[in-house]
Design an enzyme around this catalytic site. Structure first.
Site: not given
Ligand SMILES: [Zn+2]
Length: 279
Positions: A49, A84-85, A136, A208, A229
């Site tokens: 992240s 990530d993200h 996403e 999640g 994930n």
């Molecule tokens: Zn996530």
């Protein structure tokens, strides 16, 4: 070997298996994930992240640590290093320039049109360097201090439009899971997963994945999920080990002993998740 996420995910999709994405937070977690996955001979995605990148010192630090561990530990499985993200085009570009082999651009909070336009910029930049891109769509739920928000599930036609226009390599639709460990019954929309999976070629990602039983995860894979994930499950198990060790060893000050005291539980959880593919 450091690779992008495309081939490992497409192979897994064709074999109805899942590739696990485990988040890393420090040197030790990275080392343990690589060791365990190599022992089990399973390809892996190391997710990082933006907060973890700042914590560890920066994009280049992460790339150097991962490459060096692969080399020094003789890791022979395919390893994908994934942002990530990523919250902006800039952040994705920084990761790509540093040597990440995959990025996620998460602009799901924007309108569909804006999300498409910004994601296209990342795809354009990434393709030149053979970096894979995940995006996403819809909004994932989250849990913070016992307050939770279930998010908004993805709508199929938006998803098709998004995938066609952006040309991303994988997509994370919001299907009812939430980030963090939620101790209650979640309303995962398996039919939606199936419908999206039957309508698009690219792999589907489940965010999640922590806090879900292996039976639920298997059902998600069966419905069409290819990438799962996991972050909080590892944090939880590691912290249990460390807490127990510190409670029983009040005098210990060696950080290596303290951090490593969570290794067994961490690795057991990792193996438990990966073995879903063998059940
Ligand atoms: Zn996530």
């Amino acid at each position: 070997m450091l690779v992008n996420g495309k081939e490992m995910l497409m192979n897994a999709k064709h074999n109805h298996k899942a590739i696990f994405h485990f988040n890393i937070n420090n040197l030790e977690w990275t080392k343990w994930i690589l060791e365990k996955c190599n022992e089990l001979n399973e390809p892996v995605i190391l997710g990082v992240s933006e907060n973890a990148i700042s914590y560890m010192g920066g994009y280049n630090v992460i790339v150097s640590v991962v490459k060096s561990l692969i080399n020094d530990l003789n890791i022979s499985i395919p390893v994908c290093l994934h942002l990530d993200h990523g919250k902006s085009v800039e952040s994705c570009k920084k990761a790509i320039d540093a040597g990440f082999t995959s990025v996620m651009i998460d602009l799901s909070k924007l309108s569909l049109e804006d999300n498409i336009n910004e994601t296209k910029k990342v795809v354009l930049y990434a393709k030149e360097k053979e970096v894979s891109v995940e995006a996403e769509i819809g909004s994932m739920g989250s849990i913070n201090n016992n307050n939770f928000d279930l998010g908004n599930k993805t709508n199929l036609s938006d998803c098709l439009k998004f995938v066609n226009e952006t040309n991303v390599d994988s997509i994370a639709p919001a299907v009812g899971t939430i980030h963090g460990i939620y101790k209650g019954e979640l309303n995962i929309d398996y039919k939606l997963i199936e419908n999206i999976s039957n309508s698009i070629e690219i792999p589907l990602v489940l965010h999640g994945g922590s806090g879900l039983s292996n039976d639920i995860l298997k059902k998600c894979i069966k419905s069409g999920i290819t990438k799962i994930n996991i972050n909080s499950d590892l944090q939880y198990e590691w912290s249990l080990g460390v807490r127990e060790y510190l409670n029983n060893n009040k005098e210990v000050i060696d950080p290596r002993k303290i951090i490593s005291s969570g290794e067994d539980k961490f690795k057991k959880m990792l193996e438990n998740k990966i073995n879903i593919n063998k059940q």
